[in-house]
Design an enzyme around this catalytic site. Sequence first.
Site, mmCIF file in Angstrom:
data_model
loop_
_atom_site.group_PDB
_atom_site.id
_atom_site.type_symbol
_atom_site.label_atom_id
_atom_site.label_comp_id
_atom_site.label_asym_id
_atom_site.label_seq_id
_atom_site.Cartn_x
_atom_site.Cartn_y
_atom_site.Cartn_z
ATOM 1 C CG HIS A 1 -6.958 -3.215 10.059
ATOM 2 N ND1 HIS A 1 -5.661 -2.742 10.101
ATOM 3 C CD2 HIS A 1 -6.930 -4.261 9.201
ATOM 4 C CE1 HIS A 1 -4.896 -3.465 9.307
ATOM 5 N NE2 HIS A 1 -5.628 -4.399 8.754
ATOM 6 C CG ASP B 1 -7.238 -7.411 6.876
ATOM 7 O OD1 ASP B 1 -6.242 -7.236 7.605
ATOM 8 O OD2 ASP B 1 -7.515 -6.665 5.925
ATOM 9 C CE LYS C 1 -5.374 -7.126 10.615
ATOM 10 N NZ LYS C 1 -4.010 -6.578 10.609
ATOM 11 C CB THR C 2 -3.537 -13.851 9.008
ATOM 12 O OG1 THR C 2 -4.012 -12.771 8.217
ATOM 13 C CG2 THR C 2 -3.826 -15.166 8.308
ATOM 14 N NE ARG D 1 -2.273 -1.352 3.583
ATOM 15 C CZ ARG D 1 -1.705 -0.596 4.494
ATOM 16 N NH1 ARG D 1 -1.741 0.723 4.407
ATOM 17 N NH2 ARG D 1 -1.093 -1.128 5.535
ATOM 18 N N GLY E 1 0.692 -20.099 18.820
ATOM 19 C CA GLY E 1 -0.259 -20.929 19.565
ATOM 20 C C GLY E 1 -0.319 -20.582 21.046
ATOM 21 C CB SER F 1 -0.633 -3.687 7.882
ATOM 22 O OG SER F 1 -1.812 -2.980 7.567
ATOM 23 C CB ALA F 2 2.703 -7.077 8.520
ATOM 24 C CB CYS F 3 0.861 -6.276 13.910
ATOM 25 S SG CYS F 3 2.006 -4.955 13.487
ATOM 26 C CE1 TYR G 1 1.420 -6.864 -3.350
ATOM 27 C CE2 TYR G 1 0.305 -5.405 -1.833
ATOM 28 C CZ TYR G 1 0.965 -6.583 -2.084
ATOM 29 O OH TYR G 1 1.140 -7.497 -1.087
ATOM 30 N N GLY G 2 -2.541 -5.469 -4.418
ATOM 31 C CA GLY G 2 -3.346 -5.710 -3.204
ATOM 32 C C GLY G 2 -4.286 -4.597 -2.786
ATOM 33 C CE LYS H 1 -7.028 -3.958 5.267
ATOM 34 N NZ LYS H 1 -5.663 -4.231 5.430
ATOM 35 C CG ASN I 1 3.206 -6.450 1.843
ATOM 36 O OD1 ASN I 1 2.585 -6.994 2.767
ATOM 37 N ND2 ASN I 1 2.631 -5.584 1.018
#
Length: 590
Positions: free
Chosen positions: A226, A277, A252-253, A69, A500, A248-250, A197-198, A206, A372
Amino acid sequence: MTTNKSVLAWLDDMVSMCKPDEIVWIDGSEEQLEALRKEACESGEILKLNEEKLPGCYYHRTAENDVARVEDRTFICARTKEEAGPTNNWMDPAEMYAKLRNLYNGSMKGRTMYVVPYSMGPIGSPFSKIGIELTDSIYVVLNMAIMTRVGKAVMDCLGDCPEFVKCLHAKKDVNPEERYIVQFPQDATIWSINSAYGGNVLLGKKCFALRIASYLGKQEGWMAEHMLILGLENPKGEIKYIAAAFPSACGKTNLAMLIPPAYLKEKGYKVWTVGDDIAWLRIGEDGRLYAINPEAGFFGVAPGTSEKTNFNALASTRQGTIFTNVAINNEDNTVWWEGLDKNPPADATEWKGAKVNGKEYTAEGNKLAHPNSRFTAPAKNCPCISSEFENPAGVPISAIVFGGRRAKTAPLVYQARDWEHGVFVGATMASETTAAAAGQVGVVRRDPMAMKPFCGYNMADYFAHWLEMGEKLGDKAPSIFHVNWFRQDAEGHFMWPGFGDNMRVLNWILDRCEGKADATETAIGYLPKASDLDLTGLDIDAATLEELLSVDKEVWAGEIDGIKEYFAQFGDKLPKGIADQLAKLEANLK
Ligand code: GTP
Ligand code: SPV
Ligand code: MN
């Protein structure tokens, strides 16, 4: 496909501006999508991967300058600068439309315009909203078909209604100097140009589901956040739902698909994924807060995803998935990324397209996959997808969790004293920047509710909206917590095992919601003592735990200055409740 006058009038206008050679409506059928995959393979836009090992999977590489982004090229063109607020880029809408019309003019000559009707949320659910994306990229069409519900059924649901989000994407020549990602909240319009891109181009994500939807939520009394949504099942078979906002990238998934440590699994604990997300939250008829995931797929970070760290995410990518900017393993035409395993392929093609010896390449410290790089995987592939995933009414939320990537300062977990304090905790979140957005990585910045890049209106009004929601929810409001999986020791090693083992923290959180777990009141909120957490079988020394669960008053006093400086930009607009909470924290730290 439609006789909807608003749709046809808008389409006419966009077509006369972009001047595509052809217009193709996406009906959502497998035959049409398969024909598009074929066409994109023939043109080289996507590559087919090993059909036996990765059935229905494809590879796509974006331009080197187009891998994340672009926050500095993203605009909220509200009527006034004040409405967009100090945390968003703004330009007068008329000026922006004029500027972009120039750029779009003739941009699709010699190309095809695809018309993608899509629903965010189950088609027809009272939670759901419809968008139509016009794009000249088959890659975007194929991704939208995974990430959202697309096709004729959506147009049938829209009928003659003029209410839909008007989304236009033109790839043009991917020139970063003329790249614009623009939201016009008052017109429910999104214009994106010069990227492929994304988050810049999958406009349901978003741009719509957060920036436009947060604005709609403010008007209509709901929230677009988010946030991941997970269901935690206990051995009695009861399922409680948690919504968690991390930048982002912290994580969630990863948290959304968590696999409990063995001893908890044996007891019967399970995690079910509702979303990874984005969450749309509304107050239900019983007065509680309900959440749906408006998406239908996962656009997840590939690096770091392995059978060990996130088995369920990896399993979700084993069919019908599009991989973007990872590396190709030429030995068997599959994919590879850092962290998948410790065995990079010798015969690899790195993300930029060069053939390399992967083993030697990583030895030089280079990355085969872009940090990314991502997978676009259908949610239905996920082994732990919740049975409530398609529930149009959503799931009731027991706890809201905020979190960031903080090497220092923030403890492993703490609970806010009440809703207002919780909103303050979210509003003062800070996190180290990641590769999900262009720019420097690893710099701590304020990212309220993980929404800094995604709030479609003035952030101070957004805080006020959170406070209002709390007033409406009253004693039915979820409890609010803050977590930090990313504390580091002096040598820069993560102190908490994470993944986990985060389940141990989630169990404390849900026990707190039911008044079943102890905590100690501190200056920043309620913290568990080590003995309040179930740490069975965990290899972690007492000193490390103590540090993870401590509040260093001096370090926090330093935070106060940063928070004041951050809040200053909102001037008088900062809600009183938030200012009061800051004063309280300052007093508590004295
Ligand atoms: P977006 O899709 O950009 O919104 O990201 P996300 O919030 O879904 O982040 P994701 O779960 O993809 O995680 C991003 C990175 O953080 C990956 O490299 C993970 O391996 C890493 N990560 C996730 N959870 C943990 C954790 O508990 N501990 C540590 N140390 N790393 C984690
Ligand atoms: C994020 O950056 O938070 C993402 C990826 O989830 S993107 O869709 O590119 O925004
Ligand atoms: Mn995200």
